[in-house]
Design a protein around this motif. Structure first.
Motif, PDB file in Angstrom:
ATOM      1  N   SER A  28       5.711   4.744   1.036  1.00 22.84           N
ATOM      2  CA  SER A  28       5.215   3.537   1.676  1.00 22.84           C
ATOM      3  C   SER A  28       5.999   3.304   2.959  1.00 22.84           C
ATOM      4  CB  SER A  28       5.369   2.330   0.750  1.00 22.84           C
ATOM      5  OG  SER A  28       5.012   1.137   1.402  1.00 22.84           O
ATOM      6  N   PHE A  47       6.125   6.041 -11.226  1.00 23.16           N
ATOM      7  CA  PHE A  47       5.816   7.070 -10.245  1.00 23.16           C
ATOM      8  C   PHE A  47       6.476   6.740  -8.908  1.00 23.16           C
ATOM      9  CE2 PHE A  47       2.356   4.213 -11.180  1.00 23.16           C
ATOM     10  CZ  PHE A  47       2.010   3.635  -9.966  1.00 23.16           C
ATOM     11  N   LYS A  57       7.640   2.812  -8.290  1.00 24.85           N
ATOM     12  CA  LYS A  57       6.649   1.839  -8.719  1.00 24.85           C
ATOM     13  C   LYS A  57       6.378   2.018 -10.205  1.00 24.85           C
ATOM     14  CE  LYS A  57       2.622  -0.203  -6.568  1.00 24.85           C
ATOM     15  NZ  LYS A  57       1.708  -0.096  -5.431  1.00 24.85           N
ATOM     16  N   SER A  91       0.846  -1.189   0.000  1.00 30.94           N
ATOM     17  CA  SER A  91       0.000   0.000   0.000  1.00 30.94           C
ATOM     18  C   SER A  91       0.882   1.239   0.000  1.00 30.94           C
ATOM     19  CB  SER A  91      -0.914  -0.001   1.223  1.00 30.94           C
ATOM     20  OG  SER A  91      -0.154  -0.036   2.408  1.00 30.94           O
ATOM     21  N   TYR A  92       0.354   2.340  -0.508  1.00 30.29           N
ATOM     22  CA  TYR A  92       1.195   3.512  -0.700  1.00 30.29           C
ATOM     23  C   TYR A  92       0.357   4.770  -0.800  1.00 30.29           C
ATOM     24  CZ  TYR A  92      -0.398   2.883  -5.499  1.00 30.29           C
ATOM     25  OH  TYR A  92      -1.173   2.733  -6.610  1.00 30.29           O
ATOM     26  N   THR A  93       1.050   5.900  -0.745  1.00 32.53           N
ATOM     27  CA  THR A  93       0.463   7.204  -1.030  1.00 32.53           C
ATOM     28  C   THR A  93       1.124   7.736  -2.298  1.00 32.53           C
ATOM     29  OG1 THR A  93       0.110   7.678   1.311  1.00 32.53           O
ATOM     30  CG2 THR A  93       0.069   9.541  -0.199  1.00 32.53           C
ATOM     31  N   LEU A  94       0.328   8.019  -3.319  1.00 34.86           N
ATOM     32  CA  LEU A  94       0.871   8.440  -4.609  1.00 34.86           C
ATOM     33  C   LEU A  94       1.323   9.888  -4.575  1.00 34.86           C
ATOM     34  CD1 LEU A  94       1.340   7.994  -7.664  1.00 34.86           C
ATOM     35  CD2 LEU A  94      -1.043   8.653  -8.024  1.00 34.86           C
ATOM     36  N   GLN A  95       2.543  10.128  -5.061  1.00 34.33           N
ATOM     37  CA  GLN A  95       3.038  11.482  -5.260  1.00 34.33           C
ATOM     38  C   GLN A  95       2.717  11.870  -6.699  1.00 34.33           C
ATOM     39  OE1 GLN A  95       4.622  13.304  -2.571  1.00 34.33           O
ATOM     40  NE2 GLN A  95       3.487  11.597  -1.695  1.00 34.33           N
ATOM     41  N   GLU A  96       1.622  12.555  -6.899  1.00 33.18           N
ATOM     42  CA  GLU A  96       1.069  12.770  -8.238  1.00 33.18           C
ATOM     43  C   GLU A  96       2.052  13.447  -9.186  1.00 33.18           C
ATOM     44  OE1 GLU A  96      -2.886  14.846 -10.272  1.00 33.18           O
ATOM     45  OE2 GLU A  96      -2.579  14.853  -8.118  1.00 33.18           O
ATOM     46  N   VAL A  99       6.260   6.747  -4.918  1.00 34.01           N
ATOM     47  CA  VAL A  99       5.216   6.670  -3.900  1.00 34.01           C
ATOM     48  C   VAL A  99       5.857   6.619  -2.524  1.00 34.01           C
ATOM     49  CG1 VAL A  99       3.640   5.462  -5.456  1.00 34.01           C
ATOM     50  CG2 VAL A  99       5.142   4.143  -3.961  1.00 34.01           C
ATOM     51  N   ASP A 122      10.387   6.271   0.469  1.00 30.75           N
ATOM     52  CA  ASP A 122      10.052   6.438  -0.944  1.00 30.75           C
ATOM     53  C   ASP A 122      10.244   5.126  -1.692  1.00 30.75           C
ATOM     54  OD1 ASP A 122       9.440   9.132  -0.676  1.00 30.75           O
ATOM     55  OD2 ASP A 122      11.526   9.722  -0.922  1.00 30.75           O
TER      56      ASP A 122
END
Length: 232
Positions: free
Chosen positions: A36, A32, A43, A15-20, A34, A40
């Protein structure tokens, strides 16, 4: 989305938080950065197989903070690592965190045959003493210089041989209107007419009058051509 329908793709990785702002496309793969588990992660998503996977970063210098950005240069995935230090203790700093960053140097890496290759390093004294970070935009045609974007405010050609930078003024842009974000584009054979996408063949059938571009749009394009397109 294919065949006028949406397809949901399961992600079996962490699972991760996307750095748009880090997302970039190279060939048939989306890349991209991300976050996690407080770290960093690089992915990628393969559009041919509809699968996610994780890719190792190159070895970092661990004695300073880092700011990453991905670029598609020469059709290859490039990673720009901005090494920074804090002006004051982050716990005591009030305001935009970027204002507390001081640029040290940037390393540029290229993914070549599934391996990271370090191309070059840009140092603080070669750019500007007040620089916070930089991004790469494109190479010159002779491959001897690279266009860089500094602090999303100004641009310059960085000579890979002499290690010097020549600032590039952009007509119509003012420093106080910052930030800016420059990118490259690739022309295609697909035309957009009246908000509809048509093929080149269909566009020709429609005749010149159907595809006539309004004068106000032509004026805007003239401005962009003279003010924004840089000679490589």
């Amino acid at each position: 989305m294919r065949n006028d329908s949406w397809e949901s793709v399961n992600d079996e990785t962490v699972s991760y938080t996307l750095q748009e702002t880090s997302a970039i496309a190279v060939d048939s793969t989306l890349w991209f950065v991300v976050i996690s588990s407080n770290s960093d992660v690089l992915k990628c998503f393969d559009l041919r197989t509809n699968t996610f996977s994780l890719v190792d970063f190159p070895e970092f210098d661990s004695d300073s903070g880092k700011m990453m950005s991905l670029r598609n240069l020469r059709g290859c995935l490039c990673l720009v690592l901005n090494y920074q230090k804090h002006k004051v203790d982050p716990a005591k700093f009030m305001g935009d965190p970027l204002q507390n960053h001081q640029f040290l140097y940037a390393d540029v890496w290229e993914m070549n045959e599934s391996k990271w290759v370090k191309l070059f390093r840009i140092r603080k004294n070669e750019i500007h003493k007040h620089c916070k970070y930089l991004r790469l935009v494109t190479y010159s045609k002779d491959m001897k210089s690279v266009l860089i974007e500094v602090d999303s405010i100004w641009y310059g050609w960085y000579d890979l041989v002499t290690k010097k930078i020549e600032r590039v003024p952009v007509q119509g842009l003012r420093v106080e209107d910052s930030p800016y974000l420059a990118s490259t584009y690739v022309e295609s054979l697909v035309s957009v007419v009246n908000n509809k996408v048509v093929s080149e063949k269909e566009g020709k059938k429609g005749g010149e009058e159907k595809n006539k571009v309004p004068k106000e749009i032509i004026k805007k394009n003239d401005f962009l051509s003279s003010g924004f397109k840089l000679k490589l």
